[in-house]
Structures are given as structure tokens and as C-alpha cells.
Design a protein around this motif. Structure first.
Motif, PDB file in Angstrom:
ATOM      1  N   ARG A 172      31.940  27.924  34.042  1.00  0.00           N
ATOM      2  CA  ARG A 172      32.008  29.350  34.359  1.00  0.00           C
ATOM      3  C   ARG A 172      32.147  30.183  33.090  1.00  0.00           C
ATOM      4  NH1 ARG A 172      36.254  29.369  39.507  1.00  0.00           N
ATOM      5  NH2 ARG A 172      34.914  28.185  40.952  1.00  0.00           N
ATOM      6  N   THR A 180      30.952  26.191  41.924  1.00  0.00           N
ATOM      7  CA  THR A 180      32.229  25.870  42.550  1.00  0.00           C
ATOM      8  C   THR A 180      32.382  24.357  42.637  1.00  0.00           C
ATOM      9  OG1 THR A 180      31.227  26.006  44.745  1.00  0.00           O
ATOM     10  CG2 THR A 180      32.323  27.984  43.917  1.00  0.00           C
ATOM     11  N   GLU A 187      38.645  22.997  43.273  1.00  0.00           N
ATOM     12  CA  GLU A 187      38.272  24.406  43.207  1.00  0.00           C
ATOM     13  C   GLU A 187      39.490  25.285  42.925  1.00  0.00           C
ATOM     14  OE1 GLU A 187      36.004  27.987  43.456  1.00  0.00           O
ATOM     15  OE2 GLU A 187      35.597  25.897  42.925  1.00  0.00           O
ATOM     16  N   ASP A 191      39.815  27.802  39.664  1.00  0.00           N
ATOM     17  CA  ASP A 191      40.197  29.212  39.786  1.00  0.00           C
ATOM     18  C   ASP A 191      41.413  29.530  38.933  1.00  0.00           C
ATOM     19  OD1 ASP A 191      38.136  29.739  41.537  1.00  0.00           O
ATOM     20  OD2 ASP A 191      39.360  29.541  43.348  1.00  0.00           O
TER      21      ASP A 191
END
Length: 483
Positions: A172, A180, A187, A191
Motif C-alpha cells: 500500500r 487487501t 487485514e 490497517d
């Protein structure tokens, strides 16, 4: 999709971070590193190429721990393996790494070389420093998975979950990818890592010498060559038995061990004939977390997540001549951030350590260097397109032609595709600065895949008069140290 063959899906012919020197009957290939070549005497008398890789060299293995990630794109969702690789280091030891550039494969068996961010997509990525934070605050640096799960508010993490979540977080930040982790707990970790990541500095090289080449007169000390390392002790190896030179400090004292930041010199007797010597330093250390690893193939760039102790080396080459111009030349690819007022390209450094002016011709433009002068000439290059940049003496005699060539790769696969769409919409691309080979010169070249490898071509005689040093390297924009 085999976990041992990829962590992403490659779709375009990626640029290769390789360097190849073709000299006489031998071939020397090196990726993301510096290669130094010195030659003396009349035409046809070059010496054997010398490595100046600096840092660790390692061979990619399989994924050590991994899960599944889902890439969300315009054409739908794709599942790919996501996790932690293990590489075997030359000199013993292992590196554990995560991939950068989600659309490119990671090929087992490929040789990787430790590299600065300067010549990779990390150089132009404002989130590159956040990747370092992610690596330092997740698996395997944090091996207490229960604690890591608690911080991420996950119900529990296996090694596979932790590796997959960390890789997704890296992608990311490295690619800006819409990706994801398939597992809900992985996940959650991804995050958490992206949300809390803070910018940290690019880690220093495990070991290198800066600059990679020097030149001068016999009867004095040639240099300085500065040691850059995170190791506690660095051993200075003596030159070859038949070399008249020896390694000293600034006062002429013999040096056996050095520390970070110390300067080394090559001391040459006044009666020595024209020649060259290779300075080699060695250390046992770990490769810092966040260092980049690049290959001479289309294999995905890696970032170091963990390292065992290993032996690393770096070299530089010093050349000397009793009279006239004493040139040195080396090149470094440079990547700039998107929107920068500077263009990415090749920086060619020219040096004259002689007692008379020397006129270099770089890509058809002349540059006159006075005795003792050093100058860097920047050649802007287009992303993912083959280039050649020629360097020769303007008089056609002092320095035989040298050609830097390759394919600049400063963008991730997805960023390059987006840039190409924008460029196509706005008009044809700008022409590349190139320097054709002079007529009549027989410069051997090596390269593969339709010009996708960075290469250096050197004539049968690098010099007609004097001694020259050539190297190709990716260097950091500053001597950065980790926090």
C-alpha cells in the motif's frame, strides 16, 4: 499460482537494475552496485574489472511465510501470494525481505545486491520512510505475535497472517495499491501498520566506499575514500601482492581497521610506473532493516525486514599516472519524485587529477575540466525506455569512448502505466539523450531482453594516454542514518 515464483503479477517488460561489464574474454554482471574498472598504458592494456558492489549480495529463495492478498483493479480482483521471502547471503547468513512493486514477480534463484534507494522507485516515494517504520514494528522484527495481534486488535496472528499483513501494508505504501489481505486478522494488521506508520530515514549501507574511484599522481596519497557503514569494525585488506601501493590514513600511517566515516588513501611511491590498485574493506555485520535489494533481472525489488550476521565487502579503485591528464569517470542513475523540478536520469561524474586541462564529451556536449576539477553532468532520461550516454575525450585520444546504457526504472509497474497513459494523452514523448558510438570503434556490449539490462561497454583499450576509472552505481541523495 506458485508461492515460490511470485508475490505479484508482472505485466510489462520491467526495467532491469543490472550492470554488465564486457571486457576482453570475461563477463562481469552486477546489479544495483558499483563496478570499477582501471586501465593503464597503451591501447589494449586494460586490467581485470573490479567489484565495488558494497554491502550484501544474496540469492532469492522461496517465500518463508505467506498468505493471500487480493489486488482490486479495473479488471476485477486478483489473488496473489503475499509474505516474507528468505535470501541466502554470499559470505553466509540470511536476509528476510518483503517485496516492493506489487505488479512484478519475485524469481527464486535470482541474485540480489544491496542498494541505496536512489535508483529505485523508493527514491521518489514520499511514503518510503513509512515503510521502514512498518518493517521495524512488525513481523519478523516483532516476533511476539500475541502482542502484535493485541496492538492491531486482531483476534490472533499466525506467522503466515503476520507476514501477509505486513506485505500488504508495504505494498500500500510502496505502490499506493488497492490491496487487501484475504485473512481478516492479517487485514487488521495491515490497517494498523499503515495507520500508525511514521516517516523514518533511509538506513545507511551495511558497507561502502565513497566515491567508488579516485585518481592521482605517484609520489603522494590518492583519495580520500570515505568508509560508510553501520558495522563496529571494518577490516582493510592489503592490495594485491604485486601492487606498489599501500593503504594509509591522511597522515600516511598504515591502516588495518577503520570505523564509519574514516577516510582512506592509496599511497603510491614516486618511482611507480603508471598503474592502478583496488582498495577492499570487509566487515561482519547485519544489513539494516529497510535497505533495498535489486537484481539484474525483472525480479521484484525487495526491502530488508531482518538480517543475520554476514560478511560484507566493498571496493574502490585508484589509478595513477606520472604526467598529463589523469581522468576518472563513473555514472549513477538517479530517480526523482513525481512533480520534482529535476528530471530522473543518469549522473555522470567526471574527474581530472592531472596537470593539464582535459575536455570530456558527454552525449555530444563538451566539458573542459581544469587540473584537479570534478564535475557531475546530468542526463535526463525517459522512464522505461532504453538509453545510451557516451563519454569520450574531445580530442579523441586521451580517453577511449565509454558508453553507459540501460533502461531507467524509477516507477513501479502501476505508476509507470499511469504515467504512460498521461504522456500518451498529452503528446509524444520527448526524445532521449543518446550518444552513438564513434565510427570505427569496436565496443563489445552485453545485455539481454531487447535492451532491458543496464550495461557498460568498454573498448579493447580504455585509455590511450593515462589511467581511467569507470563505475556505475546507485547512490543515496544524502548519507542517511536510521533513527
Amino acid at each position: 499460482m506458485s508461492s515460490s515464483s511470485q508475490t505479484g503479477c508482472a505485466r510489462r517488460s520491467g526495467a532491469v537494475r543490472g550492470a554488465v561489464v564486457s571486457l576482453l574474454s570475461g563477463l562481469l554482471a552486477v546489479q544495483g552496485a558499483a563496478v570499477a574498472v582501471a586501465a593503464t598504458g597503451e591501447a589494449g592494456g586494460p586490467t581485470t574489472p573490479q567489484w565495488n558492489a558494497g554491502g550484501a549480495s544474496a540469492v532469492a529463495g522461496d517465500l518463508r511465510a505467506f498468505g493471500t492478498a487480493v489486488i482490486h483493479g479495473e479488471d476485477g480482483d486478483r489473488e496473489v501470494p503475499a509474505g516474507l521471502f528468505e535470501l541466502s547471503v554470499d559470505g553466509g547468513g540470511t536476509l528476510q525481505t518483503y517485496g516492493v512493486d506489487i505488479e512484478r514477480t519475485t524469481q527464486p534463484g535470482v541474485v540480489y545486491q544491496e542498494s541505496d534507494w536512489r535508483g529505485t522507485s523508493l527514491a521518489g516515494n514520499r511514503d518510503a520512510g513509512r515503510i521502514v517504520w512498518v518493517l521495524r514494528h512488525s513481523y519478523p522484527q516483532v516476533d511476539d505475535l500475541a502482542d502484535l495481534a493485541a496492538r492491531a486488535r486482531a483476534k490472533g496472528l499466525t506467522e503466515q497472517d503476520a507476514a501477509a499483513g505486513t506485505q500488504v501494508a508495504v505494498w500500500r505504501l510502496s505502490d499506493g495499491a488497492d490491496v487487501t489481505a484475504a485473512d481478516p486478522q492479517a487485514e487488521r494488521l495491515a490497517d494498523y501498520l499503515v495507520k500508525h506508520a511514521r516517516t523514518q530515514k533511509e538506513p545507511r549501507a551495511s558497507l561502502r566506499l565513497d566515491p567508488p574511484a579516485a585518481a592521482g599522481r605517484p609520489g603522494g596519497r590518492i583519495g580520500p575514500l570515505t568508509v560508510r557503514t553501520g558495522a563496529d569494525d571494518v577490516t582493510v585488506l592489503p592490495p594485491a601482492d604485486n601492487s606498489p601501493a599501500w593503504i594509509t590514513d591522511r597522515d600516511g600511517g598504515t591502516v588495518e581497521t577503520v570505523d564509519d566515516g574514516e577516510k582512506l588513501y592509496v599511497d603510491v611511491p614516486a618511482e611507480a610506473d603508471d598503474g592502478a590498485a583496488t582498495l577492499t574493506v570487509e566487515a561482519t555485520t547485519t544489513v539494516p532493516v529497510g535497505r533495498a535489494l535489486t537484481s539484474d533481472s525483472r525480479s521484484q525489488t525487495q526491502v530488508v525486514a531482518a538480517s543475520s550476521e554476514t560478511t560484507v565487502r566493498a571496493t574502490a579503485t585508484a589509478a595513477w599516472r606520472r604526467g598529463g591528464a589523469v581522468p576518472a569517470v563513473w555514472g549513477r542513475e538517479r530517480c526523482e519524485a513525481e512533480g520534482s523540478d529535476k528530471a530522473s536520469g543518469l549522473d555522470v561524474t567526471l574527474l581530472n587529477r592531472g596537470d593539464m586541462d582535459l575536455a570530456y564529451r558527454v552525449a555530444g556536449t563538451d566539458y573542459v575540466l581544469a587540473p584537479g576539477e570534478r564535475r557531475t553532468v546530468s542526463q535526463p532520461l525517459a522512464e522505461d525506455q532504453a538509453y545510451t550516454v557516451g563519454v569520450e575525450a574531445a580530442d579523441g585520444r586521451t580517453l577511449r569512448p565509454v558508453v553507459f546504457g540501460g533502461v531507467l526504472d524509477c516507477l513501479t509497474e502501476s505508476a509507470a502505466a499511469a504515467a504512460l497513459r498521461t504522456q500518451t494523452a498529452s503528446g509524444p514523448p520527448s526524445p532521449l539523450p543518446t550518444a552513438p558510438l564513434p565510427a570505427g570503434e569496436d565496443l563489445a556490449t552485453t545485455g539481454g531482453g531487447g535492451g532491458t539490462e543496464l550495461f557498460i561497454s568498454i573498448g579493447a583499450g580504455l585509455l590511450v594516454v593515462g589511467a581511467a576509472v569507470l563505475s556505475v552505481a546507485r547512490r543515496p541523495r544524502q548519507d542517511a542514518h536510521p533513527e
